[in-house]
Design a protein around this motif. Sequence first.
Motif, short mmCIF file in Angstrom:
data_model
loop_
_atom_site.label_atom_id
_atom_site.label_comp_id
_atom_site.label_asym_id
_atom_site.label_seq_id
_atom_site.Cartn_x
_atom_site.Cartn_y
_atom_site.Cartn_z
N SER A 52 0.74 -1.20 0.11
CA SER A 52 0.06 0.10 -0.01
C SER A 52 0.82 1.12 0.14
N ARG A 53 1.92 1.20 0.87
CA ARG A 53 2.92 2.37 0.77
C ARG A 53 3.51 2.83 -0.59
N ALA A 54 3.49 1.54 -1.51
CA ALA A 54 4.17 1.80 -2.76
C ALA A 54 2.79 2.28 -3.69
N ARG A 55 1.64 2.65 -3.17
CA ARG A 55 0.59 3.40 -3.92
C ARG A 55 0.10 2.29 -5.08
N LEU A 56 0.11 1.19 -4.53
CA LEU A 56 -0.57 -0.06 -5.44
C LEU A 56 -1.85 -0.63 -5.03
N LEU A 57 -2.53 -1.02 -5.90
CA LEU A 57 -3.94 -1.40 -5.65
C LEU A 57 -3.93 -2.60 -5.08
N TYR A 58 -4.87 -3.19 -4.45
CA TYR A 58 -4.98 -4.60 -3.72
C TYR A 58 -6.63 -4.59 -3.70
N ILE A 59 -6.93 -5.56 -4.16
CA ILE A 59 -8.65 -5.71 -4.35
C ILE A 59 -8.68 -7.22 -3.61
N SER A 60 -9.49 -7.10 -2.48
CA SER A 60 -9.78 -8.47 -1.81
C SER A 60 -11.23 -8.96 -2.42
N VAL A 61 -11.15 -10.52 -2.79
CA VAL A 61 -12.66 -10.74 -3.18
C VAL A 61 -12.80 -11.76 -2.04
N VAL A 62 -13.78 -11.79 -1.55
CA VAL A 62 -14.27 -12.61 -0.25
C VAL A 62 -15.16 -13.65 -0.62
N THR A 63 -14.90 -14.84 -0.41
CA THR A 63 -15.86 -15.85 -1.20
C THR A 63 -16.31 -16.78 0.06
N ASP A 64 -17.04 -17.85 -0.20
CA ASP A 64 -17.62 -18.77 0.82
C ASP A 64 -16.77 -19.89 1.11
N VAL A 121 -14.49 -6.81 -2.26
CA VAL A 121 -15.80 -7.26 -2.73
C VAL A 121 -16.20 -8.55 -2.33
N ALA A 122 -17.56 -9.05 -2.35
CA ALA A 122 -17.56 -10.41 -2.06
C ALA A 122 -18.90 -10.92 -2.95
N GLU A 123 -18.65 -12.35 -3.02
CA GLU A 123 -19.56 -13.03 -3.80
C GLU A 123 -21.06 -13.08 -3.11
N PRO A 124 -22.00 -13.22 -3.97
CA PRO A 124 -23.34 -13.47 -3.23
C PRO A 124 -23.33 -14.84 -2.07
N ARG A 125 -24.14 -14.36 -1.13
CA ARG A 125 -24.29 -15.48 -0.03
C ARG A 125 -22.91 -15.85 0.64
N ALA A 148 -22.63 -12.24 2.86
CA ALA A 148 -22.21 -11.01 2.12
C ALA A 148 -23.10 -9.90 1.87
N GLU A 149 -24.46 -10.18 1.98
CA GLU A 149 -25.37 -9.17 1.98
C GLU A 149 -25.33 -8.37 3.07
N PHE A 150 -25.22 -9.08 4.20
CA PHE A 150 -25.38 -8.42 5.72
C PHE A 150 -24.15 -7.63 5.83
N ALA A 151 -22.89 -8.16 5.34
CA ALA A 151 -21.79 -7.38 5.20
C ALA A 151 -21.94 -5.88 4.64
N LEU A 152 -22.46 -5.98 3.46
CA LEU A 152 -22.91 -4.90 2.50
C LEU A 152 -23.71 -3.96 3.36
N GLU A 153 -24.64 -4.38 3.69
CA GLU A 153 -25.72 -3.56 4.48
C GLU A 153 -25.19 -2.93 5.68
N HIS A 154 -24.16 -3.29 6.30
CA HIS A 154 -23.53 -2.90 7.50
C HIS A 154 -22.06 -1.90 7.17
N GLY A 155 -22.09 -1.79 5.85
CA GLY A 155 -20.95 -1.00 5.39
C GLY A 155 -19.50 -1.39 5.60
N LEU A 156 -19.31 -2.94 5.38
CA LEU A 156 -18.02 -3.76 5.63
C LEU A 156 -17.25 -4.07 4.52
N ILE A 157 -18.04 -3.95 3.52
CA ILE A 157 -17.42 -4.24 2.09
C ILE A 157 -17.88 -3.17 1.02
N ASP A 158 -17.03 -3.23 -0.06
CA ASP A 158 -17.36 -2.18 -1.09
C ASP A 158 -18.64 -2.69 -1.99
#
Length: 832
Positions: free
Chosen positions: A368-380, A398-402, A428-438
């Motif tokens: 991150s200090r090198a100003r590089l992008l990190y995308i986390s994809v949260v799956t089940d 980001v997360a996959e449905p369910r 994932a939908e619960f996390a989105l509603e509570h502002g935890l994921i994009d």
Amino acid sequence: MAKRSYVTYAPDGGVRRLKGEPAAKGCDVVYRLNRIGEELVCPDALSAPNAVRSAGLSAYTSVEARPHSASSVELDGPPVLVMVRGRDAREVISAVASSGMAPFAPFTADHGNQSHLRFAKGTVCIGDRYSSQLFSNAHAVLTAAEACGATAVFLCGEAIALASVDLFLFRAAQRGLKVYAPLDGRHPLLGWTECSTEKTYDQPESWRACPHCGLSFEEVRIASSHYTCPHCGGPMRMTSQQRIDDLLDMGSFEEWFCGVEQTDPLDFPGYRDKLAAQRAKTGLEEAVRCGVGSIAGIRAALAVMDSTFFMGSMGSVVGEKVARTFDRATEEGLPVIVFCASGGARMQEGLVSLMQMAKVSCAVERHSRARLLYISVVTDPTTGGVTASFALQGDIVVAEPRALIGFAGKRVIQDTIRQELPEGFQTAEFALEHGLIDAVVPRERMRSSLAHLLAVHAASCLDASVAPGAVDGSGARCTKAIVSYEGVCQALESGQGTFNYVTYGRIPVVVDAADLTVRSVIGSIAGLVGRGVGAMRFAASPVTAWARARAERERHAPERVALPREKAAAADASAAWESVQLARNVNRPTAMRYIERIFDGFQELHGDRMFGDDGAIVGGVAWLAGCPVTVIAQEKGADVRERVARNFGCPQPEGYRKSLRLMRQAEKFGRPIVCLVDTQGAFCGAEAEMRGQGNAIAENLVAMAGLKVPVVSVLIGEGGSGGALALAVSNRVAMQKHAVYSVLSPEGFASILWKDRTRAPEAAAVMRMSADEVARMGLVERVLSEGEGPAHLDPDRAAAEVRSFLIEQIEELSVLTPDELIEQRHRRFAAF
């Protein structure tokens, strides 16, 4: 494609005609049903052709069904499976039996006493509970046919859908099964068609049950559906290889860090034997595979966790491989994508496993200090130590449905504190509603969404070591090369395929109806595999991109209304109140309508990562005249239902914290920030106060004062108090002609100072809150025309004017250094 040849039957063996209905279009021959049984017994011993040219059948005559009892029907012929139920079941089974075949009928355990079953030679149970999907499921039908030794399958009712499924027909032919369907699905006794397919499949037969609905489907069909259930849409867990095949450009994956030495820090009994067994079972070295590959031509480092190996638990080897991936990506200047799937820390490695959380977090911080992008994809599933470390540390999560997402599992919570958990808890939908994921991204859009995010960040960060506007050794200003949006879209449309694309055929991208615009189409970047981002088409610099946009704008932009401040007259009370009414007009375009008309490829990012996702503030990344920007807007909602959901555009503390998070992200990647302001004020409820409404606004103000990127704001409706200012501490600020800006509402002003809310029109004039008055006081740089009338009468023209202003101002600000941008912003507000 599936093809059919036609069959009719009658008790005397002749062909009957149905008066007034022509023969089915495209049929070649018509068969007699009573010969089907003979053909199934001995196809080479027929004394006469089992066909009549369909050209001679202009119509059919109906046959009156004659039901038979089980005792009167000869049932020693070839066994056939008759997929029928309901009102026609008795007649169809009896007719098939009358033709010399032995019919078997399917049933489910909850409907095992239906009367038609006694007319069949035998029955086959295909499931516990009835559903129309079960009776049209290829696996259920083929399994039932195998169970009763059938030589043919007659499709009726729900099962008729299988008559046009090539994969089912191919598998049936492989098993030596003939397949028949009614000539007319509405009248199953009128005749039958023999169904077959010319399509072939090279993949071996392999079935997989959906964990959500229980139906089984072939692996080839599941893969072509991105490993989601074709029936219920539920996502199925994927192995690391399946993800690589489904996501990356064909042949682009290069694996890193194979052969990392395994440790057993606790000398845990049997641990090494279990590791050996897992390797033999899965063919994997460990629970993560790391490497580099291309998504639509853009190179990225990847770590793909695999829940089939020890449930993806994180031991020392997993932590080491993920940390090395981040470090190598930092060295090579690559973005990182991690697909998380883990049960948490590996218990057999004790405290050493816990330390992997910190080890990987350190590597994430270096990246991150090198100003590089990190995308986390949260799956089940993603739980425990992985959730509490790198799974939720991404610039974008980001997360996959369910998907199951949580720190402590449900069982742990219930066993520890005996607490009842809400419906949908830790999804994932619960996390989105509570502002935890994009965002929650369906699998059919995962590749395209990641490609878009990588592209817009690549355009921002191609030279992350050089600050925008910095001066090089020759004294010339350095500018970043950028990816043109048009070039990206063109490449995305005709891009490199994935392994699944090549193996299973084109997989269509599913787009929501609301996104069916060219600006939202995301595909694949063509011709760039193995060559990295540097191989794309770039504009020479942001300045030249803006220059081209300005030239185009000058040819087509609407005429701007000049506002000579020194000559303008003060507005009277009626005119001021009219501006307030127009700014509040329910038909006035809201921020989302402007975003659709002004920006390309807008991708919304949700949540403050702490408490919730406030619908009153919308934010994300997009393209403006070919350059990447961060967009933050206050949104009131287009109708009553949406206005209620968005709290009528009055932001909560989590909305301002979401905007601050996106501003910090924009600063990290060097993207200009565009703010669209439209709120009567921040929400003033007790719960907002308890969550720190004042703190959230204060943090925004001080953060915006020091942002090192250009910030431009436009008031498009109401600008009420500190709730509006929290998105307007900018280098440049404009107002639309019929927007208003004030310290509080006219009603509130009149109530506080005069104790009389009815004097609101008078208060509006005294407060000088109309756009012309605010401009005359020098508080905004420009008043933007909305056309000949207010914006809701000509939203396209109003949006064009806003777009022109944004492009012009960002073009001018883009040549300033970060320190100059901050100094200009400070001077602007110091003058008031």
